[in-house]
Design an enzyme around this catalytic site. Structure first.
Site, PDB file in Angstrom:
ATOM      1  N   HIS A  90       8.886  -6.729  35.050  1.00 20.70           N
ATOM      2  CA  HIS A  90       8.721  -6.019  33.446  1.00 20.70           C
ATOM      3  C   HIS A  90       7.396  -6.427  34.075  1.00 20.70           C
ATOM      4  O   HIS A  90       6.374  -6.989  34.327  1.00 20.70           O
ATOM      5  CB  HIS A  90       8.937  -6.576  32.364  1.00 20.70           C
ATOM      6  N   ASP A  92       4.870  -5.471  31.052  1.00 21.50           N
ATOM      7  CA  ASP A  92       4.589  -6.429  29.107  1.00 21.50           C
ATOM      8  C   ASP A  92       5.079  -7.675  29.013  1.00 21.50           C
ATOM      9  O   ASP A  92       4.888  -8.991  30.404  1.00 21.50           O
ATOM     10  CB  ASP A  92       5.820  -5.747  28.539  1.00 21.50           C
ATOM     11  N   ASP A 123       5.425 -15.240  34.355  1.00 24.09           N
ATOM     12  CA  ASP A 123       6.468 -13.991  33.504  1.00 24.09           C
ATOM     13  C   ASP A 123       5.417 -13.189  33.854  1.00 24.09           C
ATOM     14  O   ASP A 123       4.759 -12.557  31.856  1.00 24.09           O
ATOM     15  CB  ASP A 123       6.874 -14.987  31.861  1.00 24.09           C
ATOM     16  N   GLU A 159      10.577  -6.007  28.036  1.00 26.74           N
ATOM     17  CA  GLU A 159      11.632  -6.787  28.115  1.00 26.74           C
ATOM     18  C   GLU A 159      11.525  -7.966  27.141  1.00 26.74           C
ATOM     19  O   GLU A 159      11.679  -8.673  26.928  1.00 26.74           O
ATOM     20  CB  GLU A 159      11.814  -7.975  29.530  1.00 26.74           C
ATOM     21  N   GLU A 160       9.974  -8.498  26.659  1.00 26.40           N
ATOM     22  CA  GLU A 160       9.406  -9.647  25.650  1.00 26.40           C
ATOM     23  C   GLU A 160       9.938  -9.161  24.633  1.00 26.40           C
ATOM     24  O   GLU A 160       9.830 -10.078  24.000  1.00 26.40           O
ATOM     25  CB  GLU A 160       8.209  -9.797  25.974  1.00 26.40           C
ATOM     26  N   GLU A 188      12.276 -12.840  37.777  1.00 31.71           N
ATOM     27  CA  GLU A 188      11.567 -13.604  36.508  1.00 31.71           C
ATOM     28  C   GLU A 188      12.021 -14.825  36.862  1.00 31.71           C
ATOM     29  O   GLU A 188      12.504 -15.427  37.887  1.00 31.71           O
ATOM     30  CB  GLU A 188      13.502 -13.973  35.541  1.00 31.71           C
ATOM     31  N   HIS A 413       4.312 -18.133  29.384  1.00 29.38           N
ATOM     32  CA  HIS A 413       4.344 -17.834  27.789  1.00 29.38           C
ATOM     33  C   HIS A 413       3.457 -19.260  26.692  1.00 29.38           C
ATOM     34  O   HIS A 413       3.110 -19.171  25.751  1.00 29.38           O
ATOM     35  CB  HIS A 413       5.633 -18.120  27.032  1.00 29.38           C
TER      36      HIS A 413
END
Length: 442
Positions: A90, A92, A123, A159-160, A188, A413
């Protein structure tokens, strides 16, 4: 390949492609499209067949549109009986939070002391560009010559957040068009500290809910004026905490229940009994159960009181509240994330051999951590192998030197999210070698 690996990671990280949800949704959507444009240009130059697709709707709360990219490359004289390996990733990213806490511009990737800094570095934008580049290099090096293989790519823009109109919809598109992959690599982050440590082969599902008890607010000194919801709530939580599951395996932990938050009284006055007490709880569960079955299990635990607890001083209070429908259990079934477990097979052992070769270390098959898009695969392709393999979750360690802010900054994150450049180089070699080993005959 090394310069290309780093430049592509920097380029993709520098596109501010937050999940297209919430404020400035159109702008976020366009940035996600821009990120997919960048990747599609690379894939087309590799002679991949690409297809862009936008999905929306499908959920009353999260109907927002999501851009996606699907691509595939055939190697040799591919036929349907040959291996078909799909990479899932992903572009995003989560919001950056308070930018004043960042040392580096989160959307202008910076290189410093062996790391790349920027939102999505861990990520998982680095993994996306690294896998694509490793395939490109394998074709250039002709290491796949004489092998028949199809390689697919699913890259989503969501995905987030809700993940309603992302990978799941692309998998549905593939299924409806008779595309039958044999295995999936999900890029991931897969190890906490060192790239060499783990290969994910499963993830537990997630069910969130609440338990609310309604009483009567009143002065603490006057029992006739209040009905305290805290005591039956405490008793109920003891019942739920006592549930034990034994449904895991050597790779996948057992299902478990945990209290996430408690809320009982906000008056900031010690003489007031609140009218309501609420607990938010979370369950991480294996592929041996379901969210619906868990809801039944929790309700049974609240209704079927063990004999040894009937002598507890709060039992009569709990019973009275329960009989008067003052205790409410809510299971958020619509937002539950399903689990998955993939028995280590050809792809997992191909990756294991690749990591042994590149890093001179034997990784462990593991299923810890939060949910990912890998959970959708077996709903469409129940026999497909699945692994998750990407850079370390905490940002990586260079030459054994642990950064001073390690664990509090630099990870997925987190503020100053980062990835170690050496891990990018090693991951590219691992991806390329995994593909080469997987493409061989059994």
């Amino acid at each position: 390949m090394t310069d290309k690996l780093i430049q592509r990671a920097v380029d993709l990280i520098s596109i501010p492609s937050e999940t297209p949800f919430g404020e400035n949704i159109n702008e976020k959507f366009e940035y996600c499209e821009q990120a997919l444009d960048y990747l599609e240009d690379i894939l087309k130059a590799m002679n991949a067949k690409t297809q862009r697709m936008v999905f929306d709707g499908g959920h009353p709360k999260w109907p927002y549109a999501v851009p996606n990219l699907y691509a595939e490359i055939e190697i040799g004289n591919y036929k349907e009986s040959d291996p078909f390996l799909v990479y899932m990733g992903h572009i995003d990213v989560v919001p950056v939070g308070n930018t004043s806490q960042w040392k580096y511009n989160p959307f202008d990737a910076s290189i410093c002391n062996g790391f790349i800094y920027g939102r999505g570095a861990t990520d998982m934008k680095t993994s996306v560009t690294t896998f694509i580049t490793s395939v490109e290099q394998a074709i250039k090096d002709k290491t796949l010559e004489g092998k028949n293989l199809k390689i697919g790519f699913i890259i989503t823009g969501d995905e987030e957040w809700a993940a309603i109109n992302g990978s799941k919809k692309v998998l549905e598109f593939m299924k409806n068009n008779d595309k039958i992959p044999t295995a999936f690599i999900v890029g991931e982050p897969s190890s906490p500290d060192y790239l060499k440590d783990y290969i994910k082969v499963g993830r537990r599902g997630s069910l969130i809910g609440s338990l609310t008890v309604t009483g009567i607010q009143g002065h603490r000194a006057y029992k006739e004026l209040y009905s305290n919801p805290n005591r039956p709530l405490n008793f109920a939580l003891n019942l739920l905490n006592s549930i034990q599951w034994n449904d895991g395996n050597e790779y996948l932990p057992n299902t478990d229940f945990e209290i996430v938050a408690l809320d009982a009284g906000s008056e900031n006055a010690t003489a007031i009994i609140p009218s309501q007490a609420k607990a938010t709880w979370g369950i991480r569960y294996t592929d041996k159960t379901s969210a619906e079955e868990l809801e039944v299990t929790l309700n049974n635990a609240l209704n079927d009181i063990p004999d040894y607890l009937k002598s507890h001083p709060d039992y009569k209070i709990y019973k009275e509240f329960k009989e008067n429908n003052k205790i409410k259990l809510v299971c958020n079934l619509s937002t539950a994330s399903i689990p998955y477990f993939s028995v280590p097979n050809k792809l997992a052992y191909s990756a294991k051999k690749a990591m042994q070769s590149v890093l001179n270390h034997t990784p462990i098959f593991d299923s810890s951590g939060g949910t990912t898009d890998a959970r959708f695969v077996h709903s469409f392709y129940p026999n497909a192998d699945i692994i998750e393999l990407g850079v370390p979750e905490k940002g990586g360690i260079v030459d054994g030197n642990i950064p001073t802010s390690y664990g509090t900054q630099g990870g997925m994150h987190q503020v100053n999210e980062s990835v170690a450049i050496q891990d990018i180089y090693d991951l590219a070699k691992i991806y390329q070698k995994t593909i080469e080993i997987y493409a061989k005959e059994n």
